[in-house]
Write an enzyme that holds these catalytic residues in place. Structure first.
Site, PDB file in Angstrom:
ATOM      1  N   HIS A 172       0.844  -1.205   0.000  1.00 44.16           N
ATOM      2  CA  HIS A 172       0.000   0.000   0.000  1.00 44.16           C
ATOM      3  C   HIS A 172       0.883   1.261   0.000  1.00 44.16           C
ATOM      4  CE1 HIS A 172      -3.009  -2.654   2.364  1.00 44.16           C
ATOM      5  NE2 HIS A 172      -3.570  -2.455   1.188  1.00 44.16           N
ATOM      6  N   LYS A 185     -15.673  -7.426   5.736  1.00 44.46           N
ATOM      7  CA  LYS A 185     -14.527  -7.690   6.622  1.00 44.46           C
ATOM      8  C   LYS A 185     -14.784  -7.230   8.054  1.00 44.46           C
ATOM      9  CE  LYS A 185     -11.213  -7.220   2.902  1.00 44.46           C
ATOM     10  NZ  LYS A 185     -10.177  -6.411   2.286  1.00 44.46           N
ATOM     11  N   ARG A 222      -2.677  -6.143  -8.172  1.00 45.44           N
ATOM     12  CA  ARG A 222      -1.542  -7.003  -7.828  1.00 45.44           C
ATOM     13  C   ARG A 222      -1.397  -8.140  -8.830  1.00 45.44           C
ATOM     14  NH1 ARG A 222      -3.640  -8.628  -2.221  1.00 45.44           N
ATOM     15  NH2 ARG A 222      -5.496  -8.427  -3.511  1.00 45.44           N
ATOM     16  N   SER A 261      -3.148  -7.581   3.509  1.00 42.00           N
ATOM     17  CA  SER A 261      -3.199  -7.336   4.956  1.00 42.00           C
ATOM     18  C   SER A 261      -3.472  -8.635   5.702  1.00 42.00           C
ATOM     19  CB  SER A 261      -4.285  -6.307   5.262  1.00 42.00           C
ATOM     20  OG  SER A 261      -4.015  -5.109   4.574  1.00 42.00           O
TER      21      SER A 261
HETATM   22  N1  COA Z   1      -0.342  -4.025  -1.590  1.00 42.39           N
HETATM   23  C1  COA Z   1      -0.676  -4.931  -0.652  1.00 42.39           C
HETATM   24  N2  COA Z   1      -1.936  -5.349  -0.453  1.00 42.39           N
HETATM   25  C2  COA Z   1      -2.884  -4.839  -1.235  1.00 42.39           C
HETATM   26  C3  COA Z   1      -2.610  -3.913  -2.244  1.00 42.39           C
HETATM   27  C4  COA Z   1      -1.273  -3.501  -2.395  1.00 42.39           C
HETATM   28  N3  COA Z   1      -0.922  -2.611  -3.318  1.00 42.39           N
HETATM   29  N4  COA Z   1      -3.761  -3.614  -2.860  1.00 42.39           N
HETATM   30  C5  COA Z   1      -4.712  -4.322  -2.258  1.00 42.39           C
HETATM   31  N5  COA Z   1      -4.173  -5.068  -1.281  1.00 42.39           N
HETATM   32  C6  COA Z   1      -4.867  -5.996  -0.403  1.00 42.39           C
HETATM   33  C7  COA Z   1      -5.519  -5.309   0.753  1.00 42.39           C
HETATM   34  O1  COA Z   1      -4.667  -5.272   1.860  1.00 42.39           O
HETATM   35  C8  COA Z   1      -6.687  -6.216   1.000  1.00 42.39           C
HETATM   36  O2  COA Z   1      -6.235  -7.304   1.795  1.00 42.39           O
HETATM   37  P1  COA Z   1      -7.222  -8.081   2.771  1.00 42.39           P
HETATM   38  O3  COA Z   1      -8.320  -8.630   1.909  1.00 42.39           O
HETATM   39  O4  COA Z   1      -6.358  -9.112   3.334  1.00 42.39           O
HETATM   40  O5  COA Z   1      -7.728  -7.073   3.761  1.00 42.39           O
HETATM   41  C9  COA Z   1      -7.050  -6.792  -0.371  1.00 42.39           C
HETATM   42  O6  COA Z   1      -5.892  -6.599  -1.133  1.00 42.39           O
HETATM   43  C10 COA Z   1      -8.179  -6.120  -1.021  1.00 42.39           C
HETATM   44  O7  COA Z   1      -7.889  -4.731  -1.065  1.00 42.39           O
HETATM   45  P2  COA Z   1      -8.985  -3.710  -1.564  1.00 42.39           P
HETATM   46  O8  COA Z   1      -9.579  -4.167  -2.822  1.00 42.39           O
HETATM   47  O9  COA Z   1      -8.384  -2.337  -1.533  1.00 42.39           O
HETATM   48  O10 COA Z   1     -10.105  -3.903  -0.518  1.00 42.39           O
HETATM   49  P3  COA Z   1     -10.291  -3.147   0.765  1.00 42.39           P
HETATM   50  O11 COA Z   1     -11.149  -3.961   1.630  1.00 42.39           O
HETATM   51  O12 COA Z   1      -8.992  -2.704   1.335  1.00 42.39           O
HETATM   52  O13 COA Z   1     -11.067  -1.815   0.282  1.00 42.39           O
HETATM   53  C11 COA Z   1     -13.069  -0.591  -0.265  1.00 42.39           C
HETATM   54  C12 COA Z   1     -12.294  -1.906  -0.414  1.00 42.39           C
HETATM   55  C13 COA Z   1     -13.133  -0.144   1.194  1.00 42.39           C
HETATM   56  C14 COA Z   1     -12.375   0.490  -1.086  1.00 42.39           C
HETATM   57  C15 COA Z   1     -14.473  -0.869  -0.827  1.00 42.39           C
HETATM   58  O14 COA Z   1     -15.037  -1.948  -0.111  1.00 42.39           O
HETATM   59  C16 COA Z   1     -15.366   0.345  -0.714  1.00 42.39           C
HETATM   60  O15 COA Z   1     -15.315   1.227  -1.557  1.00 42.39           O
HETATM   61  N6  COA Z   1     -16.198   0.400   0.358  1.00 42.39           N
HETATM   62  C17 COA Z   1     -17.075   1.512   0.617  1.00 42.39           C
HETATM   63  C18 COA Z   1     -18.542   1.155   0.328  1.00 42.39           C
HETATM   64  C19 COA Z   1     -18.836   1.296  -1.135  1.00 42.39           C
HETATM   65  O16 COA Z   1     -18.744   2.353  -1.743  1.00 42.39           O
HETATM   66  N7  COA Z   1     -19.234   0.164  -1.725  1.00 42.39           N
HETATM   67  C20 COA Z   1     -19.584   0.092  -3.110  1.00 42.39           C
HETATM   68  C21 COA Z   1     -18.376  -0.199  -3.963  1.00 42.39           C
HETATM   69  S1  COA Z   1     -18.820  -0.297  -5.648  1.00 42.39           S
END
Ligand code: COA
Length: 160
Positions: free
Chosen positions: A17, A41, A90, A129
């Protein structure tokens, strides 16, 4: 890009990140890192702890602001003059989920907002994560995969 948003759960922030934040901060005037909740989550760290850790490792990036918010990402974008949303890719497995979110969000924006995908640096392409927390919980070595502040907080939370 004037103002971009990089949102995620960051439970906790990893070096993957952080790498993305550093690179995205060079592409825009102001980068907002948004700590959000993903309904699917149950976070290990509180949102306050997550914000604090991210602030700790981005304090040398003057155009990066770290905030916490709830609700729809698109609502934040619409109400805060965001012109681009940054996402990291990724591996191919991320693509389907990302395209679905990007299209749904695009429907909800009330102006033109680009979703900008940055490829994760290869050395971090396998981390998430969850995997970092799992390995740490079994005393595995995660040095080099998370910022120092995160390692310290993980030790505190896991009482190690
Ligand atoms: N390096 C390391 N890990 C990474 C990464 C990177 N560059 N990019 C993503 N990851 C990991 C994250 O740590 C996460 O790991 P985890 O599943 O073990 O926690 C996983 O990949 C997924 O990441 P991401 O897709 O960014 O999901 P998120 O849960 O961190 O974030 C939100 C998602 C919060 C942005 C999304 O759920 C959201 O927008 N929520 C708000 C409600 C909303 O608007 N919903 C409608 C969406 S259309």
């Amino acid at each position: 890009m004037r103002k971009a948003l990089y949102a995620g759960t960051f439970d906790p922030i990893t070096n993957g990140h952080l790498d993305l934040i550093k690179r995205a901060s060079k592409l825009c005037e102001h980068l907002v890192v948004g700590v959000m909740e993903n309904q699917a989550k149950k976070p290990f760290f509180t949102s306050e702890e997550r914000v604090k850790m991210i602030r700790g490792c981005t304090k040398n990036l003057p155009n990066v602001e770290v905030i916490r918010f709830d609700g729809l990402l698109a609502d934040y974008v619409n109400n805060n003059q965001i012109d681009a949303v940054i996402r990291g890719l990724r591996a191919t497995m991320d693509f389907e989920y990302e395209i679905q979110m990007a299209h749904m969000n695009a429907r909800l924006y009330n102006k033109d907002v680009e979703t900008v995908f940055l490829m994760t640096t290869p050395e971090y392409s396998f981390i998430s994560s969850s995997i970092v927390k799992e390995v740490f919980s079994f005393n595995g070595d995660i040095s080099g995969l998370v910022p120092k502040v995160v390692l310290k907080e993980l030790k505190r939370k896991f009482n190690k």
